[in-house]
Design a protein around this motif. Structure first.
Motif, PDB file in Angstrom:
ATOM      1  N   ALA A  39       0.835  -1.358  -0.005  1.00  0.00           N
ATOM      2  CA  ALA A  39       0.094   0.119  -0.187  1.00  0.00           C
ATOM      3  C   ALA A  39       0.810   1.129   0.131  1.00  0.00           C
ATOM      4  O   ALA A  39       1.814   1.448   0.861  1.00  0.00           O
ATOM      5  CB  ALA A  39      -0.890   0.033   1.302  1.00  0.00           C
ATOM      6  N   VAL A  40       0.663   2.070  -1.010  1.00  0.00           N
ATOM      7  CA  VAL A  40       1.457   3.369  -0.882  1.00  0.00           C
ATOM      8  C   VAL A  40       0.667   4.505   0.281  1.00  0.00           C
ATOM      9  O   VAL A  40      -0.592   4.548  -0.055  1.00  0.00           O
ATOM     10  CB  VAL A  40       1.385   3.873  -2.599  1.00  0.00           C
ATOM     11  CG1 VAL A  40       2.061   5.507  -2.355  1.00  0.00           C
ATOM     12  CG2 VAL A  40       2.117   2.850  -3.172  1.00  0.00           C
ATOM     13  N   ILE A  41       1.367   5.081   0.692  1.00  0.00           N
ATOM     14  CA  ILE A  41       0.825   6.021   1.567  1.00  0.00           C
ATOM     15  C   ILE A  41       1.584   7.188   1.398  1.00  0.00           C
ATOM     16  O   ILE A  41       2.548   7.719   0.847  1.00  0.00           O
ATOM     17  CB  ILE A  41       1.368   5.686   3.072  1.00  0.00           C
ATOM     18  CG1 ILE A  41       2.704   5.350   3.527  1.00  0.00           C
ATOM     19  CG2 ILE A  41       0.262   4.418   3.389  1.00  0.00           C
ATOM     20  CD1 ILE A  41       2.849   5.044   4.903  1.00  0.00           C
ATOM     21  N   GLY A  42       1.206   8.420   2.384  1.00  0.00           N
ATOM     22  CA  GLY A  42       2.037   9.690   2.159  1.00  0.00           C
ATOM     23  C   GLY A  42       2.893   9.794   3.294  1.00  0.00           C
ATOM     24  O   GLY A  42       3.055   8.738   4.172  1.00  0.00           O
ATOM     25  N   SER A  43       3.747  10.904   3.291  1.00  0.00           N
ATOM     26  CA  SER A  43       4.787  11.104   4.210  1.00  0.00           C
ATOM     27  C   SER A  43       4.528  11.605   5.524  1.00  0.00           C
ATOM     28  O   SER A  43       5.255  11.691   6.390  1.00  0.00           O
ATOM     29  CB  SER A  43       5.980  11.685   3.376  1.00  0.00           C
ATOM     30  OG  SER A  43       5.450  13.016   3.066  1.00  0.00           O
ATOM     31  N   GLY A  44       3.214  12.246   5.402  1.00  0.00           N
ATOM     32  CA  GLY A  44       2.843  12.890   6.800  1.00  0.00           C
ATOM     33  C   GLY A  44       2.427  11.901   7.866  1.00  0.00           C
ATOM     34  O   GLY A  44       2.218  10.953   7.553  1.00  0.00           O
ATOM     35  N   ALA A  45       2.307  12.554   9.198  1.00  0.00           N
ATOM     36  CA  ALA A  45       1.958  11.878  10.288  1.00  0.00           C
ATOM     37  C   ALA A  45       0.530  11.296  10.068  1.00  0.00           C
ATOM     38  O   ALA A  45       0.169  10.022  10.500  1.00  0.00           O
ATOM     39  CB  ALA A  45       2.140  12.482  11.597  1.00  0.00           C
ATOM     40  N   ARG A  46      -0.392  11.976   9.313  1.00  0.00           N
ATOM     41  CA  ARG A  46      -1.721  11.906   9.256  1.00  0.00           C
ATOM     42  C   ARG A  46      -2.011  11.413   7.689  1.00  0.00           C
ATOM     43  O   ARG A  46      -2.214  12.190   7.000  1.00  0.00           O
ATOM     44  CB  ARG A  46      -2.817  12.770   9.832  1.00  0.00           C
ATOM     45  CG  ARG A  46      -4.119  12.644   9.190  1.00  0.00           C
ATOM     46  CD  ARG A  46      -4.875  13.884   9.663  1.00  0.00           C
ATOM     47  NE  ARG A  46      -5.319  13.910  10.787  1.00  0.00           N
ATOM     48  CZ  ARG A  46      -5.446  15.376  11.520  1.00  0.00           C
ATOM     49  NH1 ARG A  46      -5.470  16.416  10.654  1.00  0.00           N
ATOM     50  NH2 ARG A  46      -5.634  15.212  12.677  1.00  0.00           N
ATOM     51  N   THR A  47      -1.872  10.111   7.469  1.00  0.00           N
ATOM     52  CA  THR A  47      -1.825   9.744   6.099  1.00  0.00           C
ATOM     53  C   THR A  47      -2.884   8.499   5.802  1.00  0.00           C
ATOM     54  O   THR A  47      -3.411   7.910   7.042  1.00  0.00           O
ATOM     55  CB  THR A  47      -0.606   9.217   5.529  1.00  0.00           C
ATOM     56  OG1 THR A  47      -0.518   8.819   4.026  1.00  0.00           O
ATOM     57  CG2 THR A  47      -0.093   7.882   6.353  1.00  0.00           C
ATOM     58  N   ILE A  48      -3.076   8.447   4.692  1.00  0.00           N
ATOM     59  CA  ILE A  48      -4.122   7.192   4.272  1.00  0.00           C
ATOM     60  C   ILE A  48      -3.535   6.572   3.249  1.00  0.00           C
ATOM     61  O   ILE A  48      -2.518   6.731   2.752  1.00  0.00           O
ATOM     62  CB  ILE A  48      -5.365   7.879   4.120  1.00  0.00           C
ATOM     63  CG1 ILE A  48      -5.425   9.021   2.741  1.00  0.00           C
ATOM     64  CG2 ILE A  48      -6.085   8.402   4.879  1.00  0.00           C
ATOM     65  CD1 ILE A  48      -6.716   9.344   1.984  1.00  0.00           C
ATOM     66  N   VAL A  92      -8.057  -4.359   1.354  1.00  0.00           N
ATOM     67  CA  VAL A  92      -7.471  -2.985   1.442  1.00  0.00           C
ATOM     68  C   VAL A  92      -7.850  -1.991   0.183  1.00  0.00           C
ATOM     69  O   VAL A  92      -7.851  -2.474  -0.920  1.00  0.00           O
ATOM     70  CB  VAL A  92      -5.850  -3.061   1.483  1.00  0.00           C
ATOM     71  CG1 VAL A  92      -5.370  -1.747   1.774  1.00  0.00           C
ATOM     72  CG2 VAL A  92      -5.299  -4.010   2.685  1.00  0.00           C
ATOM     73  N   GLY A  93      -8.301  -0.600   0.556  1.00  0.00           N
ATOM     74  CA  GLY A  93      -8.632   0.021  -0.546  1.00  0.00           C
ATOM     75  C   GLY A  93      -8.229   1.551  -0.246  1.00  0.00           C
ATOM     76  O   GLY A  93      -7.541   1.943   1.026  1.00  0.00           O
ATOM     77  N   THR A  94      -8.080   2.196  -1.215  1.00  0.00           N
ATOM     78  CA  THR A  94      -8.021   3.846  -1.261  1.00  0.00           C
ATOM     79  C   THR A  94      -8.564   4.372  -0.160  1.00  0.00           C
ATOM     80  O   THR A  94      -9.942   4.304  -0.139  1.00  0.00           O
ATOM     81  CB  THR A  94      -8.026   4.477  -2.650  1.00  0.00           C
ATOM     82  OG1 THR A  94      -7.347   3.699  -3.556  1.00  0.00           O
ATOM     83  CG2 THR A  94      -7.845   5.870  -2.624  1.00  0.00           C
ATOM     84  N   GLY A  95      -8.014   5.477   0.503  1.00  0.00           N
ATOM     85  CA  GLY A  95      -8.993   6.125   1.556  1.00  0.00           C
ATOM     86  C   GLY A  95      -8.939   5.638   2.989  1.00  0.00           C
ATOM     87  O   GLY A  95      -9.323   6.377   3.922  1.00  0.00           O
TER      88      GLY A  95
END
Length: 409
Positions: A33-42, A55-58
């Motif tokens: 799963a690809v996520i963002g670099s921030g602490a609050r990521t999805i 597992v899905g987007t969002g």
């Protein structure tokens, strides 16, 4: 329906995750799963191995890990995704000049005028798939149909690595059983409103009363009925001739909810600089400034003001949005901030008449020249030193060229 057209829709399969798996062979065949670099990521994108576990987007990373404990989380490399995307779209242009970029991993091609040169549409589709596989190690799903609506529907029918063709003579029978939620443009809210009227399939929608649809959906009612019949006369619009951009904007979901005005001001300055940079790069100014806020409970609202003169200097944009902020009584911590300028006009290259205005404009130009040469934020405002740049997310409006080409991290 215009049966003489041949439209192809290309959809890259789990694009971000597939790029990561190709770059790191140890990830191939595993749930990623690809996520963002921030602490609050999805979850931005999940590989098909991860999707098999639900597992899905969002999703939050906690939700995803609960569904798939062996899930591998990878911080997205947005620069690499945009680089590969641009190369793919350039390659598509070798088959037809009529290429419409729909998103970073989707495009429509009008092949009507290309068939005499390249042969049948399925031959072109297989060549495109082979080139993408050979050059990038990636797969895509392709749909071919008489219009964009049906081509998009077709590309979703066989994933991953599918090729589906909907001939004109098969449209009526296909619409009889296709659920309305399968059509691009009918989201969950519209689906629920249609189901309230007893409409669940495209056949139901195509035969429903136009008068009742118009009563419930306004001018969109007639369009919905046509969609139910598989009718779509919208042209494939090449990126170079897209409708003129109406606004320049940028928003960011914050790593943590903010209540302190000084912290909020820092993010607004950063967003103002990002908007101003793009506006100046493409020689445009905006008379209307908009501030968007999303609270911790996801309540979202905007405030805007139309100014006497258009602007594109970052400091001017910042002062305008902070003035809008000062009119608000914040009732909750802030989760998201957005800044936009609209009501756009062409920016003259002539320097302002008054000395102070001329000085500020010259300063902006000098900062832009340095940042263009050495990278974003090489020179920035003192209050932003050490502040993380907001360019984490590839917006749906991203395009491979022009003002919508946001320089992501």
């Amino acid at each position: 329906m215009s049966n003489h057209r041949t439209i192809l829709h290309l959809d890259m399969n789990a694009f971000f995750a597939s790029v990561e798996q190709q770059a790191d062979p140890s990830l191939q065949g595993k749930p990623v799963a690809v996520i963002g670099s921030g602490a609050r990521t999805i979850i931005t994108t999940a590989s098909y191995e991860a999707r098999a576990h639900g597992v899905g987007t969002g999703m939050t990373t906690h939700e995803a890990k609960r569904l798939c404990p062996e899930l591998i989380l990878v911080i997205g490399n947005n620069r690499e995704y945009t680089r590969i995307s641009k190369l793919i779209f350039e390659m598509l242009g070798q088959f037809t000049p009529l290429v419409e970029v729909f998103s970073i991993d989707e495009a429509f091609l009008d092949l009507t005028g290309s068939l005499r040169l390249f042969g049948r549409a399925d031959v072109i589709a297989r060549e495109i798939k082979a080139r993408i596989r050979d050059r990038f190690g990636l797969t895509c799903s392709i749909g071919i149909a008489p219009n964009k609506l049906l081509a998009k529907l077709a590309s979703d029918m066989q994933k991953p690595d599918g090729l589906t063709i909907i001939p004109p003579e098969n449209v009526a029978s296909l619409m009889k059983t296709t659920p309305i939620r399968s059509l691009c443009g009918i989201g969950p809210s519209t689906e629920q409103r249609l189901k309230y009227l007893g409409i669940s399939t495209c056949n139901d929608l195509g035969h429903f009363s136009s008068k009742i649809l118009t009563r419930h959906f306004g001018a969109m009612g007639a369009r919905l009925k046509q969609m139910g019949q598989g009718i779509d006369d919208s042209p494939v619009i090449p990126t170079t001739t897209e409708e003129e951009v109406k606004s320049v904007s940028h928003s960011t979901t914050l790593d943590h909810d903010l209540t302190n005005k000084d912290d909020i001001h820092k993010y607004l300055l950063m967003l103002s600089e990002m908007v101003g940079r793009r506006a100046r790069r493409y020689k445009t100014k905006g008379k209307t400034v908009t501030l968007t806020i999303r609270y911790a409970d996801f309540t979202t609202f905007s405030r805007q003001e139309t100014l006497p003169s258009p602007l594109n200097r970052s400091g001017d944009i910042y002062r305008a949005v902070t003035a809008l902020l000062d009119t608000l009584q914040l009732t909750q911590p802030i989760r998201l901030l957005g800044v936009a300028i609209s009501n756009l006009v062409h920016a003259s290259e002539q320097l302002p008449l008054f000395p102070e205005e001329r000085r500020l404009t010259t300063l902006s130009q000098a900062m832009d020249q340095v940042n263009d040469r050495f990278g974003e934020t090489t020179i920035t405002f003192g209050t932003l030193l050490g502040q993380d740049n907001c360019s984490h997310v590839i917006a749906p409006a991203w395009r491979p060229a022009g003002i919508r080409d946001v320089k992501v991290k």
